[in-house]
Design a protein around this motif. Structure first.
Motif, PDB file in Angstrom:
ATOM      1  N   TRP A 165       1.364 -39.562 -25.111  1.00 34.57           N
ATOM      2  CA  TRP A 165       2.591 -38.855 -24.335  1.00 34.57           C
ATOM      3  C   TRP A 165       2.035 -37.318 -24.586  1.00 34.57           C
ATOM      4  N   TYR A 166       2.442 -36.329 -24.255  1.00 31.72           N
ATOM      5  CA  TYR A 166       2.021 -34.991 -24.179  1.00 31.72           C
ATOM      6  C   TYR A 166       3.082 -33.816 -24.382  1.00 31.72           C
ATOM      7  N   ASP A 167       2.978 -32.793 -25.372  1.00 35.04           N
ATOM      8  CA  ASP A 167       3.945 -32.142 -25.321  1.00 35.04           C
ATOM      9  C   ASP A 167       4.351 -31.408 -23.568  1.00 35.04           C
ATOM     10  N   ARG A 168       5.264 -30.775 -23.041  1.00 36.26           N
ATOM     11  CA  ARG A 168       5.653 -30.577 -22.059  1.00 36.26           C
ATOM     12  C   ARG A 168       5.555 -29.075 -21.762  1.00 36.26           C
ATOM     13  N   ILE A 206       4.276 -30.790 -17.033  1.00 36.00           N
ATOM     14  CA  ILE A 206       4.318 -30.121 -17.674  1.00 36.00           C
ATOM     15  C   ILE A 206       5.055 -28.674 -17.197  1.00 36.00           C
ATOM     16  N   ARG A 207       5.390 -27.714 -18.349  1.00 34.61           N
ATOM     17  CA  ARG A 207       5.703 -26.491 -17.488  1.00 34.61           C
ATOM     18  C   ARG A 207       4.757 -25.269 -18.795  1.00 34.61           C
ATOM     19  N   PRO A 208       4.250 -25.257 -18.127  1.00 31.10           N
ATOM     20  CA  PRO A 208       2.860 -23.936 -19.275  1.00 31.10           C
ATOM     21  C   PRO A 208       4.001 -22.424 -19.495  1.00 31.10           C
ATOM     22  N   GLY A 209       4.070 -22.254 -20.799  1.00 36.19           N
ATOM     23  CA  GLY A 209       4.789 -21.102 -21.027  1.00 36.19           C
ATOM     24  C   GLY A 209       6.048 -20.804 -20.760  1.00 36.19           C
ATOM     25  N   GLY A 210       6.907 -22.575 -20.867  1.00 34.63           N
ATOM     26  CA  GLY A 210       8.209 -22.446 -20.294  1.00 34.63           C
ATOM     27  C   GLY A 210       8.991 -22.719 -21.532  1.00 34.63           C
ATOM     28  N   ASN A 211      10.022 -22.281 -21.298  1.00 34.01           N
ATOM     29  CA  ASN A 211      11.089 -23.229 -23.275  1.00 34.01           C
ATOM     30  C   ASN A 211      11.392 -24.618 -22.528  1.00 34.01           C
ATOM     31  N   ASN A 232      12.621 -25.431 -13.624  1.00 33.82           N
ATOM     32  CA  ASN A 232      11.632 -24.592 -13.928  1.00 33.82           C
ATOM     33  C   ASN A 232      11.910 -22.814 -14.131  1.00 33.82           C
ATOM     34  N   ASN A 233      11.610 -22.613 -15.268  1.00 31.67           N
ATOM     35  CA  ASN A 233      11.858 -21.490 -14.692  1.00 31.67           C
ATOM     36  C   ASN A 233      10.750 -20.353 -15.311  1.00 31.67           C
ATOM     37  N   SER A 234       9.632 -21.212 -15.746  1.00 32.41           N
ATOM     38  CA  SER A 234       8.080 -20.710 -15.800  1.00 32.41           C
ATOM     39  C   SER A 234       8.114 -19.675 -14.904  1.00 32.41           C
ATOM     40  N   ASN A 235       8.092 -19.318 -14.101  1.00 36.82           N
ATOM     41  CA  ASN A 235       7.550 -18.493 -12.869  1.00 36.82           C
ATOM     42  C   ASN A 235       6.124 -18.508 -12.627  1.00 36.82           C
ATOM     43  N   ARG A 236       5.001 -20.108 -12.966  1.00 37.93           N
ATOM     44  CA  ARG A 236       3.391 -20.021 -13.245  1.00 37.93           C
ATOM     45  C   ARG A 236       3.562 -21.122 -12.342  1.00 37.93           C
TER      46      ARG A 236
END
Length: 269
Positions: A165-168, A206-211, A232-236
């Motif tokens: 398990w991993y933090d998204r 995974i959503r880097p920089g996301g909330n 996905n609102n991270s725009n990455r």
């Protein structure tokens, strides 16, 4: 009896902590000769730290106490599993020193701690890179080529061991740290690639920089089950090194990146 969820799979809590306990027991036997007492391993999102050790942090109903080793799950997806295991071993040296040595004052990592780190195959470094200071308040480390730690890792990772398990939602800073990890330069053993770049299913989640999911922003998926997902609102977007192939980072569209290892350009993937 192994606890399972409603879908019949192993409960994530049990699965996560059993995996961490397996790693602790393995390193205790292989690197410390089985001399370390048990402790309570926890997951904590402390800022700017991979993990920490806290002596006698927990007490039981009988009045006995146990130490805590905390690991930061925010890094799990963005650093190689070898580096996550380094954090565990790093904190196990603090536990060893608490019971069998003489800890430095406060947070200071003293010479005894540094010597024990080297003896198990980890080079203490204030920068996490070659050339860093060997002792100090804030210390990282890197694996010594041919050392005992990498040998113990190889034995563990060639078996059935894994982290499930991993933090998204790692931050962009965490992603950059993962791309710069010394562990990505280790050759010849498993667990030296960044999980989110080596596993397609994980990379998609995974959503880097996301909330973290915001109830006000949720929308239904339109399936019969009523399952809901956050957009996905991270725009990455993901960039992968065109030369190494094993190093990936996330960033804003249209940025220009050069790999510090092979000097190749990163390509959006």
């Amino acid at each position: 009896m192994i606890a399972t969820n409603l879908h019949g799979s192993v409960a994530p809590t049990r699965e996560t902590y059993e995996e961490l306990q397996v790693a602790y027991d393995h390193f205790n036997e292989q690197l410390f000769g089985g001399t370390l007492p048990s402790c309570l391993i926890t997951l904590q999102r402390e800022k700017r730290t991979f993990g920490y050790f806290s002596p006698a942090r927990f007490a039981s109903l009988t009045g006995t106490t146990t130490d805590e080793i905390a690991l930061n799950p925010t890094y799990f997806a963005v650093v190689p599993i070898v580096e996550t295991l380094q954090t565990l071993a790093h904190e196990m040296v603090h536990l060893w020193q608490e019971h069998l040595g003489k800890p430095g004052r406060g947070r200071y990592h003293n010479d005894e701690w540094a010597s024990k780190m080297e003896s198990i195959g980890l080079m203490p470094s204030s920068t996490g890179q070659p050339g860093g200071k060997r002792t100090g308040d804030m210390m990282a480390d890197y694996a010594i080529t041919g050392g005992r730690f990498l040998g113990a890792c190889e034995a563990l990772l060639t078996g059935s061991f894994k982290l499930s398990w991993y933090d998204r939602f790692p931050s962009e800073e965490h992603v950059r740290i993962g791309a710069q990890s010394q562990a990505t330069r280790i050759e010849g053993i498993q667990g030296t690639t960044v999980p989110m770049s080596s596993n397609q299913a994980l990379a998609s989640a995974i959503r880097p920089g996301g909330n973290v999911r915001n109830p006000a922003a949720l929308q239904t998926s339109g399936t019969e089950s009523g399952h809901i997902q956050s957009p996905n609102n991270s725009n990455r977007i993901k960039y992968t090194c065109g030369g190494c192939k094993s190093i990936s980072v996330w960033g804003k569209p249209r940025i220009s990146l050069i790999c510090g290892v092979c000097k190749s350009a990163f390509i959006s993937t």
